[in-house]
Design a protein around this motif. Structure first.
Motif, PDB file in Angstrom:
ATOM      1  N   LEU A  87     -11.153 -20.604  67.385  1.00  0.00           N
ATOM      2  CA  LEU A  87     -12.534 -20.932  67.733  1.00  0.00           C
ATOM      3  C   LEU A  87     -12.985 -20.155  68.965  1.00  0.00           C
ATOM      4  CD1 LEU A  87     -12.434 -24.789  67.138  1.00  0.00           C
ATOM      5  CD2 LEU A  87     -13.690 -23.104  65.782  1.00  0.00           C
ATOM      6  N   ALA A  88     -12.081 -19.990  69.911  1.00  0.00           N
ATOM      7  CA  ALA A  88     -12.422 -19.210  71.099  1.00  0.00           C
ATOM      8  C   ALA A  88     -12.779 -17.782  70.713  1.00  0.00           C
ATOM      9  CB  ALA A  88     -11.257 -19.222  72.089  1.00  0.00           C
ATOM     10  N   ARG A  89     -11.991 -17.203  69.805  1.00  0.00           N
ATOM     11  CA  ARG A  89     -12.286 -15.842  69.356  1.00  0.00           C
ATOM     12  C   ARG A  89     -13.600 -15.793  68.582  1.00  0.00           C
ATOM     13  NH1 ARG A  89      -9.359 -11.252  68.291  1.00  0.00           N
ATOM     14  NH2 ARG A  89      -8.503 -11.775  70.346  1.00  0.00           N
ATOM     15  N   VAL A 135     -24.644 -27.135  64.532  1.00  0.00           N
ATOM     16  CA  VAL A 135     -23.424 -26.444  64.947  1.00  0.00           C
ATOM     17  C   VAL A 135     -22.327 -27.441  65.316  1.00  0.00           C
ATOM     18  CG1 VAL A 135     -22.410 -24.958  66.732  1.00  0.00           C
ATOM     19  CG2 VAL A 135     -24.609 -24.352  65.707  1.00  0.00           C
ATOM     20  N   GLY A 136     -22.703 -28.487  66.042  1.00  0.00           N
ATOM     21  CA  GLY A 136     -21.723 -29.408  66.594  1.00  0.00           C
ATOM     22  C   GLY A 136     -21.045 -30.303  65.572  1.00  0.00           C
ATOM     23  N   THR A 137     -21.796 -30.764  64.562  1.00  0.00           N
ATOM     24  CA  THR A 137     -21.212 -31.682  63.589  1.00  0.00           C
ATOM     25  C   THR A 137     -20.050 -31.053  62.819  1.00  0.00           C
ATOM     26  OG1 THR A 137     -23.289 -32.903  63.394  1.00  0.00           O
ATOM     27  CG2 THR A 137     -21.705 -33.149  61.595  1.00  0.00           C
ATOM     28  N   PRO A 138     -20.220 -29.865  62.222  1.00  0.00           N
ATOM     29  CA  PRO A 138     -19.076 -29.265  61.514  1.00  0.00           C
ATOM     30  C   PRO A 138     -17.968 -28.815  62.462  1.00  0.00           C
ATOM     31  CG  PRO A 138     -20.963 -27.766  61.496  1.00  0.00           C
ATOM     32  CD  PRO A 138     -21.450 -29.065  62.036  1.00  0.00           C
ATOM     33  N   LEU A 139     -18.317 -28.449  63.686  1.00  0.00           N
ATOM     34  CA  LEU A 139     -17.306 -28.036  64.656  1.00  0.00           C
ATOM     35  C   LEU A 139     -16.404 -29.214  65.011  1.00  0.00           C
ATOM     36  CD1 LEU A 139     -16.050 -26.063  66.654  1.00  0.00           C
ATOM     37  CD2 LEU A 139     -17.930 -26.580  68.238  1.00  0.00           C
ATOM     38  N   GLU A 140     -17.009 -30.356  65.301  1.00  0.00           N
ATOM     39  CA  GLU A 140     -16.211 -31.539  65.623  1.00  0.00           C
ATOM     40  C   GLU A 140     -15.376 -31.977  64.419  1.00  0.00           C
ATOM     41  OE1 GLU A 140     -16.673 -36.151  67.229  1.00  0.00           O
ATOM     42  OE2 GLU A 140     -18.407 -34.795  67.300  1.00  0.00           O
ATOM     43  N   ALA A 141     -15.970 -31.926  63.227  1.00  0.00           N
ATOM     44  CA  ALA A 141     -15.241 -32.319  62.020  1.00  0.00           C
ATOM     45  C   ALA A 141     -14.013 -31.438  61.814  1.00  0.00           C
ATOM     46  CB  ALA A 141     -16.162 -32.249  60.807  1.00  0.00           C
ATOM     47  N   LEU A 142     -14.166 -30.140  62.046  1.00  0.00           N
ATOM     48  CA  LEU A 142     -13.038 -29.222  61.886  1.00  0.00           C
ATOM     49  C   LEU A 142     -11.920 -29.560  62.867  1.00  0.00           C
ATOM     50  CD1 LEU A 142     -13.164 -25.412  61.411  1.00  0.00           C
ATOM     51  CD2 LEU A 142     -11.741 -26.353  63.217  1.00  0.00           C
ATOM     52  N   PRO A 150     -11.613 -33.155  69.963  1.00  0.00           N
ATOM     53  CA  PRO A 150     -12.085 -32.425  71.144  1.00  0.00           C
ATOM     54  C   PRO A 150     -12.344 -33.334  72.340  1.00  0.00           C
ATOM     55  CG  PRO A 150     -13.880 -32.750  69.602  1.00  0.00           C
ATOM     56  CD  PRO A 150     -12.643 -33.278  68.923  1.00  0.00           C
ATOM     57  N   ALA A 151     -12.354 -32.719  73.509  1.00  0.00           N
ATOM     58  CA  ALA A 151     -12.635 -33.459  74.737  1.00  0.00           C
ATOM     59  C   ALA A 151     -14.102 -33.880  74.803  1.00  0.00           C
ATOM     60  CB  ALA A 151     -12.281 -32.606  75.956  1.00  0.00           C
ATOM     61  N   LEU A 152     -14.966 -33.109  74.153  1.00  0.00           N
ATOM     62  CA  LEU A 152     -16.400 -33.401  74.112  1.00  0.00           C
ATOM     63  C   LEU A 152     -16.806 -33.686  72.670  1.00  0.00           C
ATOM     64  CD1 LEU A 152     -17.721 -30.454  76.336  1.00  0.00           C
ATOM     65  CD2 LEU A 152     -17.199 -32.780  77.075  1.00  0.00           C
ATOM     66  N   SER A 153     -17.950 -34.335  72.486  1.00  0.00           N
ATOM     67  CA  SER A 153     -18.478 -34.502  71.138  1.00  0.00           C
ATOM     68  C   SER A 153     -18.936 -33.149  70.609  1.00  0.00           C
ATOM     69  CB  SER A 153     -19.661 -35.480  71.152  1.00  0.00           C
ATOM     70  OG  SER A 153     -20.803 -34.865  71.751  1.00  0.00           O
ATOM     71  N   GLY A 154     -19.141 -33.078  69.302  1.00  0.00           N
ATOM     72  CA  GLY A 154     -19.596 -31.826  68.712  1.00  0.00           C
ATOM     73  C   GLY A 154     -20.905 -31.330  69.297  1.00  0.00           C
ATOM     74  N   GLU A 155     -21.869 -32.240  69.472  1.00  0.00           N
ATOM     75  CA  GLU A 155     -23.166 -31.837  70.026  1.00  0.00           C
ATOM     76  C   GLU A 155     -23.036 -31.399  71.473  1.00  0.00           C
ATOM     77  OE1 GLU A 155     -26.514 -34.401  69.185  1.00  0.00           O
ATOM     78  OE2 GLU A 155     -25.601 -35.061  67.307  1.00  0.00           O
ATOM     79  N   GLU A 156     -22.156 -32.055  72.222  1.00  0.00           N
ATOM     80  CA  GLU A 156     -21.923 -31.630  73.609  1.00  0.00           C
ATOM     81  C   GLU A 156     -21.280 -30.246  73.636  1.00  0.00           C
ATOM     82  OE1 GLU A 156     -21.236 -35.955  75.816  1.00  0.00           O
ATOM     83  OE2 GLU A 156     -19.544 -34.939  74.840  1.00  0.00           O
ATOM     84  N   LEU A 157     -20.337 -30.023  72.739  1.00  0.00           N
ATOM     85  CA  LEU A 157     -19.704 -28.702  72.650  1.00  0.00           C
ATOM     86  C   LEU A 157     -20.736 -27.628  72.339  1.00  0.00           C
ATOM     87  CD1 LEU A 157     -16.391 -29.377  70.677  1.00  0.00           C
ATOM     88  CD2 LEU A 157     -16.572 -28.431  72.989  1.00  0.00           C
ATOM     89  N   ALA A 158     -21.611 -27.901  71.359  1.00  0.00           N
ATOM     90  CA  ALA A 158     -22.629 -26.918  70.969  1.00  0.00           C
ATOM     91  C   ALA A 158     -23.577 -26.625  72.128  1.00  0.00           C
ATOM     92  CB  ALA A 158     -23.407 -27.425  69.762  1.00  0.00           C
ATOM     93  N   ALA A 159     -23.994 -27.672  72.846  1.00  0.00           N
ATOM     94  CA  ALA A 159     -24.899 -27.485  73.983  1.00  0.00           C
ATOM     95  C   ALA A 159     -24.214 -26.673  75.082  1.00  0.00           C
ATOM     96  CB  ALA A 159     -25.350 -28.838  74.522  1.00  0.00           C
ATOM     97  N   PHE A 160     -22.961 -26.975  75.342  1.00  0.00           N
ATOM     98  CA  PHE A 160     -22.218 -26.254  76.374  1.00  0.00           C
ATOM     99  C   PHE A 160     -22.023 -24.788  75.990  1.00  0.00           C
ATOM    100  CE2 PHE A 160     -18.361 -24.721  78.418  1.00  0.00           C
ATOM    101  CZ  PHE A 160     -18.575 -25.079  79.742  1.00  0.00           C
TER     102      PHE A 160
END
Length: 201
Positions: A87-89, A135-142, A150-160
């Motif tokens: 994911l980082a890549r 973006v966040g919903t499928p990211l968190e699900a994965l 994850p340490a953050l919710s999907g939506e928080e990850l997407a916003a960050f």
């Protein structure tokens, strides 16, 4: 939408993107947008009620492209392995290669408008909330499927991620004009994102 109208809308969107990138929202007149699009002002008013409405359509189209790239990247992640470096890549490559200067100009322009104008602020807020969910919903699900919540919710990850990528691209943009040293190379960003995506106990 009739084929002819679809072609007109596509021409207006492409012309508006060029005009807004070149001159900004306030500097790009409707006449200049139509000139860039190869269409008449009548064609503009037949499809859009205002320049802001057209700007929103251009911005949404750019965002849709970004979401498609993220979706394609997420689909390629091997959940049998640690997803953090993958994911980082993915997000580093999106920031480095997929998002060009047009994306940066439109994003910064919209945010400057939103600071000054309540209508633009409301539109941007609504858009950002939808984008972060997409973006966040499928990211968190994965991440959860991988057994690494994850340490953050999907939506928080997407916003960050969005704020981080915009900031880095903005700083790189002005430093590129002076030949200055890049204070945060994408390799550094990749390492930082890997830490972000690493599950917490």
């Amino acid at each position: 939408m009739p084929p002819q109208r679809s072609k007109t809308v596509e021409a207006l969107l492409a012309g508006a993107e060029r005009a807004f990138v070149e001159r900004g929202f306030h500097g790009a007149s409707i006449g200049y947008i139509c000139q860039c699009a190869g269409r008449t002002t009548g064609a503009f008013y037949s499809n859009y009620d205002s320049k802001l409405q057209l700007f929103l359509a251009v911005f949404r189209r750019q965002s849709d492209r970004t979401v498609e790239r993220v979706e394609q990247g997420l689909a390629a992640v091997d959940t049998g392995r640690d997803p953090a470096p993958q994911l980082a890549r993915l997000f580093t490559e999106i920031a480095d290669r997929a998002l060009d200067d047009r994306w940066l100009f439109l994003n910064i322009e919209f945010r400057l408008m939103a600071i000054r104008d309540k209508e633009a602020a409301a539109a941007l807020t609504e858009h950002e909330e939808q984008f972060n969910r997409r973006v966040g919903t499928p990211l968190e699900a994965l991440l959860r499927r991988s057994g690494r919540p994850p340490a953050l919710s999907g939506e928080e990850l997407a916003a960050f991620l969005g704020a981080t990528i915009r900031g880095i691209r903005l700083d790189r943009g002005f430093r590129a004009n002076t030949g200055g040293r890049d204070p945060l190379p994408f390799a550094t960003m990749e390492r930082a994102l890997e830490g972000l995506f690493t599950a917490r106990e």
